[in-house]
Design a protein around this motif. Structure first.
Motif, PDB file in Angstrom:
ATOM      1  N   ILE A  93      10.008   6.770  -1.423  1.00 23.67           N
ATOM      2  CA  ILE A  93       9.621   5.874  -1.345  1.00 23.67           C
ATOM      3  C   ILE A  93       9.551   5.136  -0.255  1.00 23.67           C
ATOM      4  CG2 ILE A  93       9.484   3.867  -3.182  1.00 23.67           C
ATOM      5  CD1 ILE A  93      10.194   5.411  -4.981  1.00 23.67           C
ATOM      6  N   ALA A  94      10.794   5.294   0.169  1.00 25.96           N
ATOM      7  CA  ALA A  94      11.005   4.628   1.267  1.00 25.96           C
ATOM      8  C   ALA A  94       9.849   4.705   3.026  1.00 25.96           C
ATOM      9  CB  ALA A  94      12.785   4.095   1.201  1.00 25.96           C
ATOM     10  N   LEU A  95      10.371   5.872   2.689  1.00 27.17           N
ATOM     11  CA  LEU A  95       9.220   6.869   4.535  1.00 27.17           C
ATOM     12  C   LEU A  95       8.044   5.835   3.798  1.00 27.17           C
ATOM     13  CD1 LEU A  95       8.685   8.391   6.490  1.00 27.17           C
ATOM     14  CD2 LEU A  95       7.980  10.178   4.482  1.00 27.17           C
ATOM     15  N   ASN A  96       7.444   6.165   2.747  1.00 24.07           N
ATOM     16  CA  ASN A  96       6.018   5.380   2.410  1.00 24.07           C
ATOM     17  C   ASN A  96       5.848   3.854   2.583  1.00 24.07           C
ATOM     18  OD1 ASN A  96       4.827   7.615   1.882  1.00 24.07           O
ATOM     19  ND2 ASN A  96       5.211   8.311  -0.423  1.00 24.07           N
ATOM     20  N   THR A 102      -0.380  10.586   6.230  1.00 21.35           N
ATOM     21  CA  THR A 102      -0.357  11.793   7.785  1.00 21.35           C
ATOM     22  C   THR A 102       1.624  12.130   7.375  1.00 21.35           C
ATOM     23  OG1 THR A 102      -1.534  11.263   8.906  1.00 21.35           O
ATOM     24  CG2 THR A 102       0.263  12.186   9.694  1.00 21.35           C
ATOM     25  N   ALA A 103       2.297  10.821   7.048  1.00 22.07           N
ATOM     26  CA  ALA A 103       3.553  10.864   7.191  1.00 22.07           C
ATOM     27  C   ALA A 103       4.090  12.379   5.658  1.00 22.07           C
ATOM     28  CB  ALA A 103       4.106   9.435   6.666  1.00 22.07           C
ATOM     29  N   ASN A 104       2.732  12.030   4.317  1.00 22.15           N
ATOM     30  CA  ASN A 104       3.486  12.775   3.339  1.00 22.15           C
ATOM     31  C   ASN A 104       2.957  13.634   3.596  1.00 22.15           C
ATOM     32  OD1 ASN A 104       4.928  10.858   1.070  1.00 22.15           O
ATOM     33  ND2 ASN A 104       3.231   9.787   1.880  1.00 22.15           N
ATOM     34  N   ALA A 159       5.486   3.548   6.554  1.00 21.76           N
ATOM     35  CA  ALA A 159       4.762   3.946   7.233  1.00 21.76           C
ATOM     36  C   ALA A 159       3.476   3.316   6.720  1.00 21.76           C
ATOM     37  CB  ALA A 159       4.524   5.764   6.586  1.00 21.76           C
ATOM     38  N   GLY A 160       3.556   2.784   5.824  1.00 19.52           N
ATOM     39  CA  GLY A 160       2.964   1.837   5.647  1.00 19.52           C
ATOM     40  C   GLY A 160       2.548   0.884   5.924  1.00 19.52           C
ATOM     41  N   MET A 161       3.986  -0.316   6.473  1.00 20.90           N
ATOM     42  CA  MET A 161       4.206  -1.244   7.465  1.00 20.90           C
ATOM     43  C   MET A 161       3.958  -0.825   9.343  1.00 20.90           C
ATOM     44  SD  MET A 161       8.224  -2.769   5.525  1.00 20.90           S
ATOM     45  CE  MET A 161       7.742  -3.782   7.190  1.00 20.90           C
ATOM     46  N   LEU A 217       0.893  -1.059  -0.085  1.00 16.30           N
ATOM     47  CA  LEU A 217       0.530  -0.001   0.150  1.00 16.30           C
ATOM     48  C   LEU A 217       0.791   1.459  -0.222  1.00 16.30           C
ATOM     49  CD1 LEU A 217      -2.460  -0.774   2.536  1.00 16.30           C
ATOM     50  CD2 LEU A 217      -3.128  -0.587  -0.271  1.00 16.30           C
ATOM     51  N   GLY A 218       1.632   1.534   0.529  1.00 15.02           N
ATOM     52  CA  GLY A 218       2.904   2.597   0.742  1.00 15.02           C
ATOM     53  C   GLY A 218       3.090   2.660  -0.738  1.00 15.02           C
ATOM     54  N   TRP A 219       3.622   1.215  -1.351  1.00 17.55           N
ATOM     55  CA  TRP A 219       4.702   1.415  -2.631  1.00 17.55           C
ATOM     56  C   TRP A 219       3.904   2.247  -3.750  1.00 17.55           C
ATOM     57  CZ3 TRP A 219       3.561  -2.224  -6.824  1.00 17.55           C
ATOM     58  CH2 TRP A 219       4.282  -2.121  -8.224  1.00 17.55           C
TER      59      TRP A 219
END
Length: 84
Positions: free
Chosen positions: A29-32, A74-76, A35-37, A13-15
């Motif tokens: 991308i790694a942050l997403n 939220t992270a984005n 954060a998804g995990m 989902l983050g990807w």
């Protein structure tokens, strides 16, 4: 096994979020993905209880997806406004 499924679902989902918003920065991308995990694990564990032992329910998986999307969004949002 349920924890592994939650981690994979959150990462995917983050990807996918990174693809949808057309990010090319590998750090974002790694942050997403991370954060998804994390969002998926937190919500899935809170709702599913002992998912590592009892397996994963459909409700826990659905709510884990919502948690993953919420944390990635939220992270984005925070990351975008912190850089401005």
């Amino acid at each position: 096994m349920g924890v592994l499924v939650l981690m994979i679902v959150g990462a995917v989902l983050g990807w996918l979020f990174s693809i949808i918003v057309d990010l090319s920065d590998t750090r974002r991308i790694a942050l997403n993905v991370g954060a998804g995990m994390v969002g998926s694990l937190i919500v899935g564990s809170a709702v599913g209880g002992r998912i590592a032992m009892n397996g994963l329910t459909t409700t826990a998986l659905l709510l884990a997806c919502i948690g993953a999307v919420a944390l990635v969004t939220t992270a984005n949002y925070v990351g975008k406004h912190a850089l401005d």
